[in-house]
Design a protein around this motif. Structure first.
Motif, PDB file in Angstrom:
ATOM      1  N   ILE A 180     -10.365  20.258   7.775  1.00 21.57           N
ATOM      2  CA  ILE A 180     -11.653  20.180   7.084  1.00 21.57           C
ATOM      3  C   ILE A 180     -12.346  21.534   7.065  1.00 21.57           C
ATOM      4  O   ILE A 180     -12.429  22.218   8.088  1.00 21.57           O
ATOM      5  N   GLU A 181     -12.833  21.899   5.893  1.00 26.32           N
ATOM      6  CA  GLU A 181     -13.761  23.026   5.798  1.00 26.32           C
ATOM      7  C   GLU A 181     -15.202  22.515   5.761  1.00 26.32           C
ATOM      8  O   GLU A 181     -16.084  23.073   6.401  1.00 26.32           O
ATOM      9  N   GLU A 182     -15.394  21.419   5.008  1.00 21.51           N
ATOM     10  CA  GLU A 182     -16.739  20.817   4.949  1.00 21.51           C
ATOM     11  C   GLU A 182     -16.612  19.343   4.592  1.00 21.51           C
ATOM     12  O   GLU A 182     -15.942  18.981   3.626  1.00 21.51           O
ATOM     13  N   ALA A 183     -17.249  18.481   5.407  1.00 25.83           N
ATOM     14  CA  ALA A 183     -17.251  17.040   5.153  1.00 25.83           C
ATOM     15  C   ALA A 183     -18.194  16.384   6.139  1.00 25.83           C
ATOM     16  O   ALA A 183     -18.341  16.857   7.271  1.00 25.83           O
ATOM     17  N   PRO A 184     -18.856  15.273   5.745  1.00 26.47           N
ATOM     18  CA  PRO A 184     -19.684  14.520   6.706  1.00 26.47           C
ATOM     19  C   PRO A 184     -18.778  13.806   7.705  1.00 26.47           C
ATOM     20  O   PRO A 184     -18.041  12.887   7.336  1.00 26.47           O
ATOM     21  N   MET A 185     -18.811  14.210   8.968  1.00 25.49           N
ATOM     22  CA  MET A 185     -17.863  13.690   9.952  1.00 25.49           C
ATOM     23  C   MET A 185     -18.223  12.297  10.468  1.00 25.49           C
ATOM     24  O   MET A 185     -17.432  11.685  11.194  1.00 25.49           O
ATOM     25  N   ASN A 186     -19.397  11.787  10.111  1.00 26.91           N
ATOM     26  CA  ASN A 186     -19.789  10.456  10.582  1.00 26.91           C
ATOM     27  C   ASN A 186     -19.659   9.393   9.498  1.00 26.91           C
ATOM     28  O   ASN A 186     -20.043   8.250   9.712  1.00 26.91           O
ATOM     29  N   ARG A 187     -19.117   9.762   8.329  1.00 26.72           N
ATOM     30  CA  ARG A 187     -19.110   8.842   7.186  1.00 26.72           C
ATOM     31  C   ARG A 187     -17.690   8.491   6.756  1.00 26.72           C
ATOM     32  O   ARG A 187     -16.864   9.370   6.510  1.00 26.72           O
ATOM     33  N   ALA A 188     -17.439   7.187   6.647  1.00 22.47           N
ATOM     34  CA  ALA A 188     -16.197   6.697   6.046  1.00 22.47           C
ATOM     35  C   ALA A 188     -16.506   6.218   4.639  1.00 22.47           C
ATOM     36  O   ALA A 188     -17.612   5.732   4.356  1.00 22.47           O
ATOM     37  N   VAL A 189     -15.544   6.335   3.752  1.00 16.18           N
ATOM     38  CA  VAL A 189     -15.716   5.934   2.357  1.00 16.18           C
ATOM     39  C   VAL A 189     -14.587   4.992   1.960  1.00 16.18           C
ATOM     40  O   VAL A 189     -13.418   5.222   2.292  1.00 16.18           O
ATOM     41  N   LEU A 190     -14.954   3.918   1.274  1.00 16.57           N
ATOM     42  CA  LEU A 190     -13.985   3.062   0.595  1.00 16.57           C
ATOM     43  C   LEU A 190     -14.306   3.120  -0.894  1.00 16.57           C
ATOM     44  O   LEU A 190     -15.480   3.026  -1.277  1.00 16.57           O
ATOM     45  N   PHE A 191     -13.294   3.285  -1.733  1.00 15.05           N
ATOM     46  CA  PHE A 191     -13.569   3.305  -3.177  1.00 15.05           C
ATOM     47  C   PHE A 191     -12.604   2.384  -3.902  1.00 15.05           C
ATOM     48  O   PHE A 191     -11.428   2.236  -3.519  1.00 15.05           O
ATOM     49  N   VAL A 192     -13.125   1.727  -4.915  1.00 17.21           N
ATOM     50  CA  VAL A 192     -12.388   0.745  -5.697  1.00 17.21           C
ATOM     51  C   VAL A 192     -12.673   0.992  -7.170  1.00 17.21           C
ATOM     52  O   VAL A 192     -13.513   1.816  -7.527  1.00 17.21           O
ATOM     53  N   GLY A 193     -11.998   0.247  -8.017  1.00 17.38           N
ATOM     54  CA  GLY A 193     -12.241   0.378  -9.448  1.00 17.38           C
ATOM     55  C   GLY A 193     -11.104   1.090 -10.148  1.00 17.38           C
ATOM     56  O   GLY A 193      -9.952   1.065  -9.706  1.00 17.38           O
ATOM     57  N   GLN A 194     -11.428   1.767 -11.233  1.00 16.08           N
ATOM     58  CA  GLN A 194     -10.413   2.326 -12.120  1.00 16.08           C
ATOM     59  C   GLN A 194      -9.376   3.214 -11.435  1.00 16.08           C
ATOM     60  O   GLN A 194      -8.184   3.112 -11.740  1.00 16.08           O
ATOM     61  N   PRO A 195      -9.777   4.081 -10.512  1.00 14.21           N
ATOM     62  CA  PRO A 195      -8.729   4.944  -9.927  1.00 14.21           C
ATOM     63  C   PRO A 195      -7.664   4.169  -9.164  1.00 14.21           C
ATOM     64  O   PRO A 195      -6.529   4.610  -9.064  1.00 14.21           O
ATOM     65  N   VAL A 196      -8.052   3.025  -8.605  1.00 17.33           N
ATOM     66  CA  VAL A 196      -7.122   2.308  -7.720  1.00 17.33           C
ATOM     67  C   VAL A 196      -7.142   0.807  -7.998  1.00 17.33           C
ATOM     68  O   VAL A 196      -7.165  -0.004  -7.076  1.00 17.33           O
ATOM     69  N   LEU A 197      -7.149   0.415  -9.267  1.00 23.33           N
ATOM     70  CA  LEU A 197      -7.066  -1.009  -9.573  1.00 23.33           C
ATOM     71  C   LEU A 197      -5.817  -1.596  -8.913  1.00 23.33           C
ATOM     72  O   LEU A 197      -4.789  -0.948  -8.814  1.00 23.33           O
ATOM     73  N   LYS A 198      -5.918  -2.844  -8.452  1.00 30.07           N
ATOM     74  CA  LYS A 198      -4.880  -3.524  -7.669  1.00 30.07           C
ATOM     75  C   LYS A 198      -4.800  -2.968  -6.247  1.00 30.07           C
ATOM     76  O   LYS A 198      -3.795  -3.147  -5.557  1.00 30.07           O
ATOM     77  N   GLY A 199      -5.861  -2.314  -5.798  1.00 28.24           N
ATOM     78  CA  GLY A 199      -5.871  -1.785  -4.438  1.00 28.24           C
ATOM     79  C   GLY A 199      -7.217  -1.159  -4.134  1.00 28.24           C
ATOM     80  O   GLY A 199      -8.238  -1.515  -4.714  1.00 28.24           O
ATOM     81  N   TYR A 200      -7.218  -0.213  -3.199  1.00 25.20           N
ATOM     82  CA  TYR A 200      -8.448   0.494  -2.867  1.00 25.20           C
ATOM     83  C   TYR A 200      -8.078   1.836  -2.245  1.00 25.20           C
ATOM     84  O   TYR A 200      -6.922   2.099  -1.894  1.00 25.20           O
ATOM     85  N   GLY A 201      -9.073   2.706  -2.141  1.00 22.89           N
ATOM     86  CA  GLY A 201      -8.859   4.013  -1.535  1.00 22.89           C
ATOM     87  C   GLY A 201      -9.816   4.242  -0.395  1.00 22.89           C
ATOM     88  O   GLY A 201     -10.794   3.512  -0.223  1.00 22.89           O
ATOM     89  N   TRP A 202      -9.553   5.284   0.400  1.00 18.29           N
ATOM     90  CA  TRP A 202     -10.398   5.564   1.552  1.00 18.29           C
ATOM     91  C   TRP A 202     -10.468   7.063   1.834  1.00 18.29           C
ATOM     92  O   TRP A 202      -9.561   7.821   1.474  1.00 18.29           O
TER      93      TRP A 202
END
Length: 393
Positions: A180-202
């Motif tokens: 990591i160069e820069e990122a919020p270290m206390n935050r997890a992300v889940l993403f759904v929708g068009q990029p990952v239809l039939k699944g999810y991302g993190w």
């Protein structure tokens, strides 16, 4: 003629369930763990999401996980941000955690052999006679009183005995791990929708100043490979939208988990399954490490009780306990899993808008697949009414 290896318990699989089971057995209880990979905890096959309170209860050292107190969930047009103060999440150092479990198993007297591939087994009376190919030794016979299938999704032992088949519906995931160069270290992300239809991302911050970005899909619900999603996903615009600046990519992790309803049959006389071999990954986000450790420890204790009592009754208790724990929750969870696997962009937007209105406790229960009974019954009733209306329309 080569002498066979004899033990009380042969455990096939050196993941969290198998190692936790071995660590629970006392030193006078001979235990052999055979693990196909050359090293415990490598390659990494899971993203390592878990919960701080559970890891503390299990005694996992705190340097082996990154604490998460904020979770963001996004669809194409909706965003939900939750502060997780009473239900803090965590991301594990997978290799470190598995090796910590291996150290506990070693201390309990277990013989752990890596680079050892389980080939087959036959039951001869009260003895399980297995063939295992050991690195540098060739194939040897292992005779055991009990045989534990901790092999995960392949269910190697059950398949060899024709007691079950490989999971037909699976979650297939791939994950890139970066410095990591820069990122919020206390935050997890889940993403759904068009990029990952039939699944999810993190997007998961991890120990040692690492970040994991991954996607998972359900097969055969889709024939899309998660690798084909990842490469076009990681654009500067995508990374900027999450406030990420990434350094060197240090690993590519990939894995498969069962995505099927919980099967209550765990005990087949002296052959027993545990962990992902028993379909314990949650149907919501495929989380399973904490459950695998807990389940493995429980099985180890039941095996001790069997030996002390001279009765198989404790194994029946093991099977009943986990059926009670998982059966109803996972029945509902996999109904929901199959439903959302058919979602399009608009449905995901509506779903994330509903999630945004949830309390911290409600969101934690949803992710953990620990929904209240009244909520499951309400959803089941709504489904029944919808079907009745369809019949008469």
């Amino acid at each position: 003629m080569e002498q066979s290896l004899d033990c009380d318990v042969l455990i096939v699989g050196g993941g969290p369930a198998g190692l936790a089971c071995a660590a629970q057995l006392p030193t006078h209880f001979s235990c052999l763990v055979v693990h196909q990979d050359a090293e415990i905890g490598k390659p990494v096959r899971t993203s390592g999401g878990s919960w701080v309170a559970d890891l503390q209860t299990l005694g996992v050292p705190d340097h082996l996980y990154q604490v998460i107190d904020e979770i963001e969930i996004r669809s194409d047009n909706q965003r939900s941000l939750h502060q997780m103060q009473r239900h803090k999440m965590a991301v594990l150092d997978i290799t470190g955690t598995y090796q910590w479990l291996a150290d506990l198993a070693h201390a309990a007297g277990a013989d752990i052999r890596t680079g050892a591939k389980f080939l087959s087994t036959v039951v001869k009376g009260d003895t399980q006679v297995s063939q295992v190919r050991f690195k540098g030794e060739g194939t040897r016979t292992v005779r055991s009183k009990y045989l534990i299938d901790a092999s995960g999704t392949p269910r190697a032992v059950l398949s060899a005995l024709d007691l079950g088949k490989r999971a037909e519906r699976v979650g297939v995931g791939i994950e890139y791990e970066y410095e990591i160069e820069e990122a919020p270290m206390n935050r997890a992300v889940l993403f759904v929708g068009q990029p990952v239809l039939k699944g999810y991302g993190w997007i998961f911050p991890a120990p040692n100043n690492h970040l994991r970005i991954g996607v998972g899909v359900i097969q055969p619900d889709t024939d899309i490979s998660p690798r084909d999603i990842m490469e076009p996903l990681l654009t500067p615009a995508f990374l900027d939208s999450y406030g990420l600046r990434l350094g060197k990519r240090i690993a590519v992790n990939a894995g498969i988990i069962p995505s099927e309803p919980y099967d209550p049959r765990l005990v087949f006389d002296r052959v027993i399954r545990v962990g992902d071999s028993a379909n314990i990954a949650t149907p919501t986000v495929g989380e399973g490490i904490r459950l695998a450790i807990e389940m493995g420890r429980d099985l180890g204790q039941r095996l001790c009780d069997v030996k002390d009592q001279g009765s198989p009754a404790p194994l029946a208790l093991y099977q009943r306990r986990w059926r009670k724990r998982f059966m109803l929750q996972y029945l509902f969870g996999f109904w929901a899993n199959r439903k959302i696997s058919r979602y399009g962009v608009a449905q995901w937007d509506k779903s994330i808008a509903r999630v945004a209105r949830m309390s911290e406790s409600q969101l934690a229960a949803l992710i953990r697949c620990e929904l209240p009974l009244n909520r499951m019954l309400s959803a089941a009733w709504a489904q029944l009414k919808a079907r009745v209306c369809a019949w008469f329309s």
